[in-house]
Structures are given as C-alpha cells and as structure tokens.
Design a protein around this motif. Sequence first.
Motif, PDB file in Angstrom:
ATOM      1  N   TYR A  29       0.870  -1.178   0.000  1.00  0.00           N
ATOM      2  CA  TYR A  29       0.000   0.000   0.000  1.00  0.00           C
ATOM      3  C   TYR A  29       0.900   1.219   0.000  1.00  0.00           C
ATOM      4  O   TYR A  29       1.872   1.279   0.785  1.00  0.00           O
ATOM      5  N   TYR A 287      -2.894   0.515  -4.010  1.00  0.00           N
ATOM      6  CA  TYR A 287      -2.528  -0.855  -3.637  1.00  0.00           C
ATOM      7  C   TYR A 287      -1.818  -1.465  -4.850  1.00  0.00           C
ATOM      8  O   TYR A 287      -2.402  -1.589  -5.931  1.00  0.00           O
ATOM      9  N   TRP A 390      -7.549  -1.616   3.249  1.00  0.00           N
ATOM     10  CA  TRP A 390      -6.843  -2.542   4.136  1.00  0.00           C
ATOM     11  C   TRP A 390      -7.670  -2.846   5.397  1.00  0.00           C
ATOM     12  O   TRP A 390      -7.819  -4.001   5.795  1.00  0.00           O
ATOM     13  N   PHE A 405       3.798  -1.140   3.801  1.00  0.00           N
ATOM     14  CA  PHE A 405       3.089   0.149   3.860  1.00  0.00           C
ATOM     15  C   PHE A 405       4.103   1.259   3.676  1.00  0.00           C
ATOM     16  O   PHE A 405       5.168   1.249   4.308  1.00  0.00           O
TER      17      PHE A 405
END
Length: 408
Positions: A29, A287, A390, A405
């Motif tokens: 992400y 994403y 998420w 992340f």
Amino acid sequence: MDNKMVSPELETHIHQLASQQPDDPLCAYLYDLDSLKNRIENMVSVLPNNVALFYAAKANPMPEILATLAPYIAGFEAASGGELCHLAEQNIRKPLIFGGPGKLNSELKTALELGVDAIHVESITELKRLEVLTHTLGVVAPIYLRMNIDIGNITLSKLAMGGKPTPFGLDEEDLDNALSIIKKAERLSLKGFHFHLMSHQLEAGRHIALIKRYFDMVKQWQALYQLDGLSINVGGGMGINYIDPGKDFDWPYFCDRLNQLIIQEGMETTQLRFECGRFISAPCGYYAMEVIDIKKNFGEYFAICRGGTHHFRTPSAQSHNHPFVVIPKQRETNNILTTSDIQNICLKNQAVSIVGQLCTPKDVLARQQLVEQLQIGDYIVFTLAGAYAWNISHQAFLMHPAPKFYFF
Ligand SMILES: Cc1ncc(COP(=O)(O)O)c(C=O)c1O
C-alpha cells in the motif's frame, strides 16, 4: 487503463520499493500524504462559515493519515471503543465524536472519561444506559440524537443507512420519548441531531435535497418541542466514482449550493457538521501488486498477483472492477523478460482478470479489463485505495504476509 492516473513520483516509489526486495514480488500500500493534505485544505477552504468538517476514522484510521488531516479538520468521528481509544492515543488534541450502533457500557464509559465532544445516541435503550452512566461517573453527556427519517422521493444511493428500515438511529416515533427522557435527566445535554442516511452519494444536487430535508425536519421538531440552539450533524457519504473516476462528487459545487441553501433556509446561526470518510482519504491510497503469473483458462486470461482481496476487499465489497494502472517492471533490455522462457508471456490489447493468491474464485479485483500490455513482473496499481481498503479486509485468511506500507 490510463497510465496518467498515477504520478511519475508514485512510479518511482514503486520501483524503489520493488528493488528493496528483489527476491520477492512486490505487494504494498502506498499513501500520498501530500495529495491528502492538498485535498483536505481545498475541501475546507470552500466550506460555508457555519460548517465544521470532521473525519470519520473508520475510512482509514492509520496514524499518518490522521496526523496529516488533524491540522485542517474540526475533529474525528469514532464508531467503536477501539477507534475511540486509537484516536485518543494519537494525541492529536482534536474534538472526538462517538457514534455507531450497539455501543457497550464500557465504551460509553470510555467516551465519557475521554470527554468526547458528542455521543451520537442510536436508541432509547442506549439513552437510558447513558443516563445511568452519567450518574455513576458524575459527568454530563453531550448528546446528538441520530435520527432515521422518511426522505420522501429523494433517491437513496446504493449504500443506505436510513430512509428505510435499518438498525441505525431512532425512528421518528421514538423522538417524543427520547426528548422526555432527556428533559428529566440531570446529566444528558442535548446538543443536536445527527443524520447519516447514505454513503456513495455521487450527485451533489441530490445531497443538497437530502440536507434540505434534514433542515425541514429539525425546524419542525424545534417548533414542536421548543428546542433552541441545536446543531445538526449531516453525516458523510460523499461518494468516490470508482467506475468513472473523473466524475466524482462535485465538492466545490456542493459547498456553493449548501451555502445558498443555508441562506435560503435561514440556517446561518445553526452549527452544522460533516463527518466524511471515503471522500477525504480514498484518493490518496494505492494498492500495488506484482504479477506472479499469467494464464489462460476457458478462453479467458488471468493475471495472478501477489496479494489479493484479503488485503484489498474494496472491489469485492462494492462488487465493482476496481480502477488500476499497469506500471511496467524496469527491465534490462527492451522491456523483454530474459530471465526465463516460462516468464516470457506478454499480453497486448487483451482483456484480463486481475486476481490474487487466495484459493477462492471470489478473489477477483477487476474482471476482464483491457490492458495495453502486461507481463509477469509488471505492477498492477489500484488507485482510490485510501479508504475502506486494508482495514475492511479479511487479513488473516490463508496467513499470507501483510503488504508493505509506504507513506510519501
Ligand atoms: C455514522 C456514519 N458517519 C459517517 C460515515 C462515513 O461515511 P463516508 O465514508 O461515506 O463519508 C459512516 C460510514 O459508514 C457512518 O456510518
């Protein structure tokens, strides 16, 4: 898919992230905090004077997102004791609102101890439980009554929390009872009414009609029960257009129309609140999944990618093909894979389904979408993945590792 939907900066970050783990396909992400900051600044700059914008943390409660938004917004809305404590732990010193159905006594107690700005009461039972708690703790509870009302011929969006039978808010029939409980209670302080009747609203005009309906109802109640100086929280619900990303809810136009409505309805001195989630944070998130395999099955192509709906449930939650762009892997020679013949599959102007690693046919993020070119090793980057992504996903299923992340 249109490659212009992501910035060159994002592409660079993706290549950098991939190069940090050369042995493992990328799954991450990425959040563009600069664009989030710009977005919230722009949103707040066109708000009518008497409107405060809160952020519904359920959309994306990541500390980096909350910290980016905090300087620009009036406060945060929490929909559980967990969210409430999480928000309190961030130390962002902004007013908190506590809403949501099925609140536990322990959660209500936490809210009172934290000194929240408002508790949105969902039922008569909750109101009574709250009253008992205010006595036990010796504190006053600032409350808004969440109402579910008839909205006449205003069209509901595809995700409606009201305007029809739902578990949310008080029925108008219960208002009389609720107000007499509040009147008799020493420590329940009625601050206003709350409405959140729908999410995924794409039509600004329709949302104005809805807000006018809220104004009409509140005016009626104020006259009937001699209520004065109450605020109105008109919820969130402004939509993101996942199917046609250029045609989002028109926020500046909406604020302009709202300003006109406020003047027209004589509501300039009424404090209004929004508690928006999706519309604020969806655009800042991406994403990214690396293509592990490409195969043909019953005449249809599938790109199997690292990750899946257990990380990114948004497309299956909304039953849509999520928008994405393809970012080609940086290859040494002419974009042709040389490492292995097996990997030398290249789709050109071909429809392909983008799927994840789960052993369920439901693990589809976009079905039969046309790609100009796609090879194993390329990155599929889903846009508009910053809200309800998420945090709404079934992350533990199959015990695949979490994505990386990255905030930039
Ligand atoms: C009570 C309430 N307020 C605000 C929101 C935020 O809605 P959205 O993300 O559509 O703006 C929700 C979402 O479900 C909600 O239930």
